[in-house]
Design an enzyme around this catalytic site. Structure first.
Site, PDB file in Angstrom:
ATOM      1  CG  HIS A 211      66.995  20.207 -65.766  1.00  0.00           C
ATOM      2  ND1 HIS A 211      66.511  18.946 -65.555  1.00  0.00           N
ATOM      3  CD2 HIS A 211      65.934  20.950 -66.182  1.00  0.00           C
ATOM      4  CE1 HIS A 211      65.208  18.922 -65.824  1.00  0.00           C
ATOM      5  NE2 HIS A 211      64.836  20.125 -66.207  1.00  0.00           N
ATOM      6  N   GLY A 252      58.828  27.495 -66.144  1.00  0.00           N
ATOM      7  CA  GLY A 252      59.430  26.188 -66.365  1.00  0.00           C
ATOM      8  C   GLY A 252      60.749  26.249 -67.110  1.00  0.00           C
ATOM      9  CG  HIS A 253      62.469  22.462 -68.075  1.00  0.00           C
ATOM     10  ND1 HIS A 253      62.673  21.176 -67.653  1.00  0.00           N
ATOM     11  CD2 HIS A 253      61.400  22.399 -68.905  1.00  0.00           C
ATOM     12  CE1 HIS A 253      61.787  20.377 -68.213  1.00  0.00           C
ATOM     13  NE2 HIS A 253      61.007  21.095 -68.967  1.00  0.00           N
ATOM     14  N   GLY A 254      63.661  26.140 -69.709  1.00  0.00           N
ATOM     15  CA  GLY A 254      63.805  26.507 -71.107  1.00  0.00           C
ATOM     16  C   GLY A 254      62.840  27.563 -71.611  1.00  0.00           C
ATOM     17  CB  SER A 272      60.323  24.153 -74.368  1.00  0.00           C
ATOM     18  OG  SER A 272      61.333  23.367 -73.776  1.00  0.00           O
TER      19      SER A 272
END
Length: 345
Positions: A211, A252-254, A272
């Site tokens: 990441h 979560g990521h993004g 995302s």
């Protein structure tokens, strides 16, 4: 009853001083005797020396029997009340109550401008003026912490992290790969900036994806205890100004969360997805990945969202549907169960 072990009562306060402090009392009543108010209590427990408040109409019955000297009520309240209780009508009685707490109470615990001896602070770190760095805090290289910030015991601030002014970071928080604005509060145990859950699968093996994004947190944000916010895999994870995130939330990521949104405990937002401005996600909501939740949308508790939601829409259920459809589904299901029970008899 408020514990004097933890909070200092700043009273008594004159009723006229309370009215002046609140500013938004609608047509302030004439005070023939300026009463000394000693404390804030709920209607059921208030004494003739206390002030109370009413924000939820389900408690309005207690206004008839309360002993409170005064009570903050909504602007449109016209119900019965004890004739000895002075009613103070406000635009927003719950907001006024919050202001009164600040007027009457202060925490006993204080934070001197000091770096405790057990803290480990890298030589290249920049610590602003009037900061408190608690016991066993670790601050790595090239960290910047703004003026008047508090970092409580056992917290870890990773290399290169930038924290703005007036931050309050509670105990055992870890922060990596993150830029934080001013006036941010992060409660105990929160974890920010760790890897997201990103893997590519090849021939039955799940390979970790490195990441390379970060987390960006705006101004005047509060993040609850034991909440986790993953850094982006390629695009950054972004929390805009004025957001309020409850305890035990997974972001979560993004993910991108718009200005002023509120996210309640145990909600999970997959990678995302974008949450618009001033959205509300109830407790235990699940948002699938790569979705767009429009500005002002609301999701009822335990809603499972698998599709985009238009701005301003209110949804509920799992899978989430428009809120009125969800209510109809619940009624029909109850009717079916009742009918089935009768048929069996």
């Amino acid at each position: 009853m408020v514990s004097s072990n933890f909070y200092k009562n700043l009273g008594p306060r004159k009723l006229t001083a309370i009215i002046d402090f609140l500013h938004d009392i609608i047509e302030p009543p004439k005070i023939h005797e300026d009463i000394a108010i000693h404390d804030i209590k709920i209607l059921q427990e208030a004494s003739p020396n206390d002030i109370s408040f009413l924000s939820n109409p389900k408690y309005s019955e207690f206004l008839k029997t309360t002993k409170a000297a005064a009570c903050i009520v909504p602007k449109n309240f016209t119900g019965e009340a004890n004739p000895n209780t002075v009613l103070l009508h406000t635009q927003n009685s719950y907001f006024a109550y919050g202001k009164l707490i600040d007027f009457f109470y202060a925490p006993i615990k204080s934070y001197p401008a000091k770096i405790m001896k057990s803290a480990i602070v890298a030589d290249s770190a920049t610590i602003g003026k009037n900061c408190y760095i608690g016991h066993n805090v670790v601050i790595e290289d090239d960290v910047i912490i703004g003026d008047n910030s508090i970092i409580e015991a056992g917290s870890f601030i990773g290399r290169g992290v930038n924290i703005g002014r007036n931050a309050r970071i509670e105990q055992h928080v870890s922060i990596n790969y993150t830029i934080i604005g001013d006036d941010v509060v992060i409660l105990a145990g929160a974890k920010i900036g760790q890897d997201g859950f990103g893997f590519s699968t090849e021939k039955g093996i799940h390979h970790k994806i490195f990441h390379i994004g970060i987390v960006k947190i705006g101004n005047n944000v509060e993040i609850g205890a034991n909440t986790t916010i993953d850094r982006g895999s390629l695009q950054d994870t972004i929390i805009k100004d004025l957001c309020r995130i409850d305890n035990l939330v997974q972001i979560g990521h993004g993910v991108k969360i718009g200005k002023g949104s509120i996210i309640i405990a145990q909600t999970g937002i997959a990678g995302s997805s974008t949450i618009g401005k001033y959205c509300t996600l109830g407790g235990q909501v699940g948002i699938a990945g790569h979705l767009n939740i429009g500005d002002g949308a609301q999701v009822a508790a335990q809603g499972g969202v698998a599709q985009n939601i238009e701005a301003g829409k209110i949804v509920g259920g799992s899978p989430a549907v428009p809120i009125m459809d969800w209510h109809r589904q619940s009624i029909i299901m109850k009717q079916l169960l009742t009918s089935n029970s009768k048929l069996k008899k």
